[in-house]
Design an enzyme around this catalytic site. Sequence first.
Site, PDB file in Angstrom:
ATOM      1  CG  ASN A   9      -1.691   1.241   1.433  1.00  0.00           C
ATOM      2  OD1 ASN A   9      -1.803   2.056   0.511  1.00  0.00           O
ATOM      3  ND2 ASN A   9      -2.257   1.421   2.624  1.00  0.00           N
ATOM      4  CD1 TRP A  10       4.083   1.376  -2.680  1.00  0.00           C
ATOM      5  CD2 TRP A  10       3.675   2.176  -4.745  1.00  0.00           C
ATOM      6  NE1 TRP A  10       4.900   0.710  -3.571  1.00  0.00           N
ATOM      7  CE2 TRP A  10       4.671   1.187  -4.836  1.00  0.00           C
ATOM      8  CE3 TRP A  10       3.256   2.819  -5.904  1.00  0.00           C
ATOM      9  CZ2 TRP A  10       5.259   0.830  -6.048  1.00  0.00           C
ATOM     10  CZ3 TRP A  10       3.830   2.467  -7.117  1.00  0.00           C
ATOM     11  CH2 TRP A  10       4.828   1.476  -7.179  1.00  0.00           C
ATOM     12  CE  LYS A  11      -0.121   3.445   4.723  1.00  0.00           C
ATOM     13  NZ  LYS A  11      -0.199   3.597   6.157  1.00  0.00           N
ATOM     14  CG  HIS A  94      -5.933   2.196   5.151  1.00  0.00           C
ATOM     15  ND1 HIS A  94      -5.502   3.163   6.022  1.00  0.00           N
ATOM     16  CD2 HIS A  94      -4.926   1.300   5.036  1.00  0.00           C
ATOM     17  CE1 HIS A  94      -4.274   2.864   6.412  1.00  0.00           C
ATOM     18  NE2 HIS A  94      -3.898   1.736   5.830  1.00  0.00           N
ATOM     19  CD  GLU A  96      -3.022   5.850   6.573  1.00  0.00           C
ATOM     20  OE1 GLU A  96      -2.959   5.830   5.335  1.00  0.00           O
ATOM     21  OE2 GLU A  96      -2.135   5.337   7.299  1.00  0.00           O
ATOM     22  CD  GLU A 166      -3.733  -2.252   7.445  1.00  0.00           C
ATOM     23  OE1 GLU A 166      -2.646  -2.531   6.941  1.00  0.00           O
ATOM     24  OE2 GLU A 166      -4.292  -1.159   7.254  1.00  0.00           O
ATOM     25  N   GLY A 172       2.276   2.379  10.715  1.00  0.00           N
ATOM     26  CA  GLY A 172       3.274   3.430  10.528  1.00  0.00           C
ATOM     27  C   GLY A 172       3.977   3.836  11.817  1.00  0.00           C
ATOM     28  CB  SER A 212       4.904  -1.759  12.078  1.00  0.00           C
ATOM     29  OG  SER A 212       4.536  -0.413  12.323  1.00  0.00           O
ATOM     30  N   GLY A 233       2.666  -1.080   4.293  1.00  0.00           N
ATOM     31  CA  GLY A 233       2.815   0.316   3.899  1.00  0.00           C
ATOM     32  C   GLY A 233       4.275   0.654   3.661  1.00  0.00           C
ATOM     33  N   GLY A 234       4.928   1.174   4.696  1.00  0.00           N
ATOM     34  CA  GLY A 234       6.309   1.665   4.598  1.00  0.00           C
ATOM     35  C   GLY A 234       7.267   0.735   3.868  1.00  0.00           C
TER      36      GLY A 234
HETATM   37  P1  PGA Z   1       2.695   0.343   7.638  1.00  0.00           P
HETATM   38  O1  PGA Z   1       1.231   0.610   6.978  1.00  0.00           O
HETATM   39  O2  PGA Z   1       3.175  -0.986   7.100  1.00  0.00           O
HETATM   40  O3  PGA Z   1       3.532   1.498   7.192  1.00  0.00           O
HETATM   41  O4  PGA Z   1       2.485   0.279   9.106  1.00  0.00           O
HETATM   42  C1  PGA Z   1       0.309  -0.429   6.787  1.00  0.00           C
HETATM   43  C2  PGA Z   1      -0.963   0.111   6.199  1.00  0.00           C
HETATM   44  O5  PGA Z   1      -1.361   1.234   6.545  1.00  0.00           O
HETATM   45  O6  PGA Z   1      -1.624  -0.551   5.376  1.00  0.00           O
END
Ligand code: PGA
Length: 249
Positions: A9-11, A94, A96, A166, A172, A212, A233-234
């Site tokens: 997930n590149w956001k 998600h 966010e 999640e 993050g 994470s 994500g990251g």
């Molecule tokens: P993260 O994000 O791996 O950077 O914690 C995961 C996500 O939000 O899908």
Amino acid sequence: MSKVLMVGNWKMNMDKSSIKKFYDSFDKKDFVDGVEVVICAPFPYLGTIAELSDKISIKVGAQNMCNELAGAFTGEVSPLMLRDFNTEYVILGHSERRQIYLESDELIAEKIKIALNSGLKPILCVGEMLEEREAGKEFEKVYKQLLAASKCISLDQWHNVVIAYEPVWAIGTGKVASASDAQNMSKYIREQVKEFAGNEIAENLRILYGGSVKPSNVKELMECEDINGALVGGASLDAADFKSLWGTL
Ligand code: PGA
């Protein structure tokens, strides 16, 4: 059980040149039979990654979509437009989107329904906030999120649904849920889906852990009985980190 599903997930990250570099650093031999790999890119880059994905086994995913097919919805993107770019998966709900854009369980359920009806595979994100876990309410919270979505999924559509657990406090932050907490919630999710849709669907449901995930903790998480992949994500922004997630399994 099916393949391990690794979803990046590149956001709101990456640009044209970093995407080219990312894809250039993959080779056919980086992909293995038991692992399905997806990148969920920002909307403007879906066409680019769809073309690049032709050459290597990375499937195309989006990070959100509109709950309508077409019309006067300024700034929105239709599921049919996603399909036009060979998008196979779409992340919905998600945290966010839920927190920053105030998406409700009901809106997310509508999106799930229209995604499935449009031939997309939704990755439904569920998870509790830190206060909810501290108050012992994590299962209650996840149940509410699952129940709302389940009402919009017909029995013959469940095989296209992926659920990502999640915990919001792990996204993050570098704080990963322990493998046993991640397993307990994944098992709980499978049990609830059994109630909604029956044994066979629940057994075949793909449940991802997200929050994470990185090369150093992925193995332990993927060894959990009810976890079938990761939403990352990251660690999906760097090609070497991303491929090492399944390289070590
Ligand atoms: P993260 O994000 O791996 O950077 O914690 C995961 C996500 O939000 O899908």
